[in-house]
Design an enzyme around this catalytic site. Structure first.
Site, PDB file in Angstrom:
ATOM      1  N   GLU A 164      -3.401 -10.016   4.802  1.00 15.94           N
ATOM      2  CA  GLU A 164      -2.396  -9.680   5.886  1.00 15.94           C
ATOM      3  C   GLU A 164      -1.611 -10.081   6.430  1.00 15.94           C
ATOM      4  OE1 GLU A 164      -3.701  -6.419   7.333  1.00 15.94           O
ATOM      5  OE2 GLU A 164      -5.437  -6.916   5.988  1.00 15.94           O
TER       6      GLU A 164
ATOM      7  N   LYS B 210     -13.885  -3.911  10.618  1.00 16.91           N
ATOM      8  CA  LYS B 210     -13.763  -3.303   9.321  1.00 16.91           C
ATOM      9  C   LYS B 210     -15.280  -2.557   9.739  1.00 16.91           C
ATOM     10  CE  LYS B 210     -11.045  -4.729   5.792  1.00 16.91           C
ATOM     11  NZ  LYS B 210     -10.838  -5.705   5.238  1.00 16.91           N
TER      12      LYS B 210
ATOM     13  N   LYS C 149      -7.585  -0.563  10.059  1.00 11.47           N
ATOM     14  CA  LYS C 149      -8.843  -1.751  10.287  1.00 11.47           C
ATOM     15  C   LYS C 149      -9.084  -1.725  12.523  1.00 11.47           C
ATOM     16  CE  LYS C 149      -6.946  -4.702   7.917  1.00 11.47           C
ATOM     17  NZ  LYS C 149      -6.690  -4.385   6.837  1.00 11.47           N
TER      18      LYS C 149
ATOM     19  N   VAL D  31       0.937  -1.055   0.226  1.00 11.94           N
ATOM     20  CA  VAL D  31       0.149  -0.362   0.285  1.00 11.94           C
ATOM     21  C   VAL D  31       0.679   0.920   0.311  1.00 11.94           C
ATOM     22  CG1 VAL D  31      -2.148   0.933   0.850  1.00 11.94           C
ATOM     23  CG2 VAL D  31      -1.903  -1.361   0.717  1.00 11.94           C
TER      24      VAL D  31
END
Ligand code: HSE
Length: 440
Positions: free
Chosen positions: A193, A208, A108, A15
């Site tokens: 993850e 989430k 999150k 990311v």
């Protein structure tokens, strides 16, 4: 306003690297949307300095210790992409907010567990804390609830919030590959993850959901109130039975407000109608349906995982802050947000899918239907096969008859009691599986 806004980015994985690339490749779009302000990354932190990330890091201050980013002079926004509920990520968010920096995060886990503490710090310091990228990757669901639907009372929200699980389940359905093969591919594609058990056990989606429920139903995050079950219980046989009934199996996240403001939140594999929008979410797609009292039914869909989709949400948050837009981190001032009043699990009700393997002898089926009838549970449909039609494991199923049924609406507590009774019977020779059916 100053002519530029400066960033420090912690975490240059899938990311973080994509955020840097997007800021570089779309610099003109980003600046225009910030009212002409340039967005400039000045400092970064990551473990490996030499990894090829597809973006030059020349000229950026490199910090081995991410916490130092909160101290870098003149940094306006700290972008936290390290991840994890506690540790460096939490410490950096708190330190940056205390130091009067805005924070953008995709985290999150930290927000679901420490969102109130973060929001207190942000409100006290008059800075922004934004986490669009934490939920459903590139799907702008946080913004939709906090801004586009701001004047609505949300009645219900349902979503597919974990790309890894959706990838695994849709691949097991389409290519009949094994669970392990589908997980390995999801990891290779960068959806999972660092610890994929958070994905497959439903914890990531629960983080989430806890945040979305906070925003939609106006309460403080209550991760512990989310009922969670992962996808490992789902077999090829269940996927096959679900299809025969006209459904697909998805890891579904649901939050509903009941009378008296009690909130029901769960994440679990569930049957959704094959012609529903949720069932159309393939691979790492995420989808969220929202029902507002004035806005009506909305459905948002997009890539829920992966570097670029998640970066897109991070960059949107950066732009909002740079353009001077202000929103409360949790949708409204903390002083007006009560604790979540959770619906007791004993009051949860719905329709169910039950699959079990019954001994191949007279009376087995009668025993099953008798147990259900005794609990006043009405069967909607039932399938019994005489061969292991769906998983092909003939030896493991020798002497067993796979049976699957759908019930009409009933209390989950009653259904589980029946299940417990069935599991103790000699006629039932394998662990039964119980899943929710979401008919609408
Ligand atoms: N592991 C997450 C998923 C990434 O699979 O959806 C995005 O939060």
């Amino acid at each position: 306003m100053p002519e530029k806004v400066t960033l420090a980015v912690a975490g240059l994985g899938t990311v973080g690297s994509a955020v840097l690339r997007q800021l570089r490749d779309n610099a003109d779009v980003v600046a225009a949307r910030c009212g002409g302000r340039r967005v400039e990354v000045v400092a970064v932190s990551a473990r490996d300095r030499n990894r090829d990330r597809g973006v030059a890091l020349d000229g950026l201050a490199w910090h081995r210790d991410a916490l130092e980013l909160a101290d870098v002079e003149d940094v306006d926004i700290v972008v936290e992409l390290v991840g994890g509920e506690d540790g460096v990520a939490r410490a950096l968010i708190e330190k940056a907010l205390r130091a009067g920096r805005h924070v953008v995060t995709a985290n999150k886990a930290a927000c679901a567990h420490h969102g109130v503490a973060f929001a207190e710090l942000a409100q006290a310091g008059g800075v922004q804390l934004r986490f669009e990228a934490a939920i459903a990757g590139g799907v702008p669901v946080v913004k939709s609830i906090k801004e586009a639907l701001a004047g609505n009372r949300i009645r219900e929200l349902r979503g597919i919030l974990n790309g890894t699980c959706n990838y695994i389940l849709t691949n097991m359905t389409q290519s009949r590959c094994s669970y392990g093969e589908a997980l390995a591919e999801a990891q290779r594609l960068g959806y999972a993850e660092a610890d994929p058990t958070l994905d497959v056990e439903g914890v990531d989606a629960a983080h989430k959901l806890a945040l979305l429920s906070t925003l939609a139903f106006r309460h403080r995050p209550a991760f512990d109130a989310v009922q969670v079950e992962g996808i490992k219980v789902v077999t090829q046989e269940d996927i096959g039975f679900a299809r025969e009934f006209g459904y697909e199996i998805r890891l579904l996240a649901t939050a509903r407000q009941h009378d008296g403001n009690e909130i029901e939140q769960w994440v679990r594999p569930a049957l959704v109608p094959r012609d529903s929008l949720l069932a159309h979410m393939q691979n790492a797609r995420n989808g969220v349906s929202l029902r507002g009292d004035f806005g009506g039914n909305l459905f948002l869909a997009g890539d829920g995982a992966g570097g670029e989709a998640t970066a897109s949400a991070v960059v949107a948050d950066i732009i909002d802050i740079a353009a001077g837009r202000r929103v409360f981190p949790l949708g409204e001032a903390l002083s007006s947000l009560p604790e979540c009043s959770a619906l007791p699990p004993s009051r949860s009700q719905g329709c169910f899918y039950l699959r079990l393997h019954a001994a191949d002898r007279a009376g087995s089926m009668a025993a099953i239907t008798r147990e259900l009838a005794a609990a006043e549970i009405s069967i909607e449909r039932i399938i019994q096969t005489s061969t292991p039609a769906h998983d092909g494991d003939a030896q493991a199923h020798a002497g067993r008859l796979p049976v699957a049924l759908l019930t009409h609406e009933t209390r989950e507590e009653v259904m589980r009691r029946v299940l417990g009774g069935l599991a103790e019977r000699r006629d039932i020779v394998a662990s039964p599986l119980l899943l929710r059916v979401e008919a609408r």
